[in-house]
Design a protein around this motif. Structure first.
Motif, short mmCIF file in Angstrom:
data_model
loop_
_atom_site.label_atom_id
_atom_site.label_comp_id
_atom_site.label_asym_id
_atom_site.label_seq_id
_atom_site.Cartn_x
_atom_site.Cartn_y
_atom_site.Cartn_z
N GLU A 142 57.57 44.74 41.59
CA GLU A 142 57.06 45.92 41.41
C GLU A 142 57.24 46.87 40.49
O GLU A 142 56.99 47.63 39.68
CB GLU A 142 57.99 46.86 42.55
N TYR A 160 51.60 38.10 40.19
CA TYR A 160 51.00 39.61 40.35
C TYR A 160 51.35 40.25 38.83
O TYR A 160 50.48 41.43 39.63
CB TYR A 160 52.66 40.28 40.74
N ASN A 175 47.92 43.43 39.02
CA ASN A 175 49.04 45.19 38.95
C ASN A 175 48.95 45.14 38.23
O ASN A 175 49.58 47.02 38.37
CB ASN A 175 50.41 44.42 39.62
#
Length: 499
Positions: free
Chosen positions: A149, A186, A190
């Motif tokens: 993230e 990812y 994202n």
């Protein structure tokens, strides 16, 4: 998404960081030109601020190379970027490669900072580099151990700041292939604006998975791979260029991804880098190792001789190697020996081949490496079977405190004769025993021993010149046992006497 993978070669930067592998500027230019001929898209030429030598190398490589992008590494420090820009001023296409650590370890234990400050420094470095060049690559050092993230936040920010390429390094070689692939996926899924930059892999081989991780990253959307020739690099090395390129080529129908690499130049480029850096390539190294296309098992040799694809998924000519190597060992079969004999110009009958093969197995148990001289010796031995006088048995007893004694049995026209003699040495004792049987007053004019191969399992060749009844006769013998070779040479000359 493009099916084109860009090859970023860092042999001259990350690869050269191996202790003892440093090159001078002339050598670096030689490697850079070879990389250009190979077809790499980007050459990372050095870390200009690290030393005057690196700065000079980037300058000179920029002048010497025509079409690949020349890249210079920096930290996320303005002074580094200034120096890199200066070094790249002669590059036809220049790229500044700047970045900073993004993992917990690097942020807190290396940089003594915090995530927000690191993100700000990353953006500031990219924007500063953009003042000098349009092509800016950002590396998130230790991305392999960075939280996905947070990594996505950094990647999104640097792309927005102008980064054209974002490098996701597995700096410590920590990740598993599925983890690294998931990390790339990812980011692709994202990061807003990810389509405006190329995602790059840069994997290290600490756990032996650099190539696997790189391929996993490519499958999941990365379109630049950072590699080195022969996989050289710090610690256990970097991802190997030849492994990535040939994986994509051999599995093109499945992966559908291509490169600009002229694969026929792979082997010679590998040899050049190995020689200049004094960094031997391990024999079992994929694609370019000495044994990569060598076959020693009889079953494999027979299969390859019938159809190469039985045991080879890559044609060696595709990487610049002329042909597969059929290595003769104790595990080789008749097909391999026959193949080698034919290459050497020998045409044997089935019976002769069987006799040579029996002797071959005996020799192969004594020697690690069977060479062409050895094979010629075996054929010579087979031809000696037709001679009137043949050596049937030889036993020698010798030592520091022992009188050398030799027992010999000869086969003369099918009849066996035995003799035992002593001498000044084991060869002298054996020749004296032979003389007792053949009963000829010959004079040994010349006795020469020559090593055909190297090592403790040498094959020795013996040359003898004998005189009998005012006529000179020459004999030759070859064997791993020099006493046996000497007796064979003596008998070879005796058999030539017309009496």
């Amino acid at each position: 998404m493009s099916d084109r993978l860009y090859i970023f070669d860092t042999t001259l930067r990350d690869g050269e960081q191996v202790p003892g592998c440093q090159l001078n500027t002339v050598e670096k230019i030689e490697v850079a030109k070879a990389l250009e001929e190979l077809g790499v898209d980007v050459i990372e030429a050095g870390f200009p601020i690290s030393s005057p030598g690196d700065f000079k190398s980037v300058v000179e490589i920029s002048k010497a190379v025509t079409w690949p992008t020349i890249c210079a590494l920096t930290r996320a420090v303005e002074k580094d970027i200034d120096v890199a820009a200066e070094a790249l001023k002669y590059a036809k296409k220049g790229r500044i490669h700047t970045g900073i650590g993004t993992s917990f370890y690097h942020i807190h234990h290396k940089l003594n900072s915090n995530p927000d400050e690191i993100l700000e420094r990353a953006v500031r470095a990219v924007k500063y580099a953009k003042k000098y060049v349009e092509d800016v690559e950002f590396y998130a050092e230790d991305a392999g151990r960075t939280d996905n993230e947070y990594l996505a936040r950094v990647v999104e920010a640097v792309i927005k700041a102008g980064a054209t390429v974002v490098n996701i390094p597995d700096t410590t070689g920590y990740t598993m292939p599925y983890e690294f692939g998931e990390k790339i996926k990812y980011l692709i899924d994202n990061v807003r604006g990810v389509e405006n930059a190329i995602i790059s892999t840069h994997c290290h081989n600490d756990l032996g998975m650099a190539t696997a991780n790189t391929i996993s990253g490519i499958i999941n959307g990365a379109r630049q791979a950072e590699v080195t020739i022969n996989g050289i690099g710090e610690r256990a090395g970097n991802t190997s260029l030849e492994e990535v390129v040939m994986t994509l080529k051999s599995r093109y129908k499945v992966l559908g991804i291509d490169t600009n690499i002229n694969t026929k130049n792979i082997y010679k480029t590998s040899r050049m880098v190995s020689n200049l850096m004094n960094m031997p390539v391990q024999p079992n190294k994929a694609i370019v190792g000495r044994n990569a296309f060598a076959h020693s098992s009889g079953i494999h040799q027979d299969g390859v001789l019938k159809n190469r694809e039985n045991y080879e998924i890559i044609d060696p000519t595709e990487v610049g190697i002329n042909e597969s190597s059929i290595v003769l060992t104790a595990r080789s079969g008749r097909a391999a020996l026959k193949h080698r004999l034919e290459i050497l110009g020998y045409e044997l009958t089935k019976e002769q081949l069987e006799d040579v093969y029996t002797k071959f197995l005996d020799l192969a148990d004594k020697k690690k490496d069977i060479r062409d001289d050895d094979v010629a010796m075996l054929v010579d031995d087979a031809e000696k079977k037709e001679r009137r006088i043949k050596l049937d048995f030889l036993q020698v007893v010798t030592g520091k405190t022992l009188q050398p004694m030799a027992s010999v049995r000869l086969d003369i026209a099918g009849e066996k004769f035995d003799a035992t003699a002593s001498g000044n040495g084991p060869v002298d004792a054996a020749i004296r025993a032979v003389k007792q049987i053949v009963k000829r007053q010959v004079i040994l004019e010349e006795f020469l021993i020559q090593a055909i191969t190297r090592g403790s399992d040498d094959v020795g060749k013996v040359h003898m010149e004998l005189e009998y009844d005012n006529v000179k006769y020459y004999g030759f013998g070859v064997n791993t046992d020099i006493i046996t070779a000497s007796v064979e040479a003596f008998l070879d000359a005796i058999n030539k006497m017309k009496v």
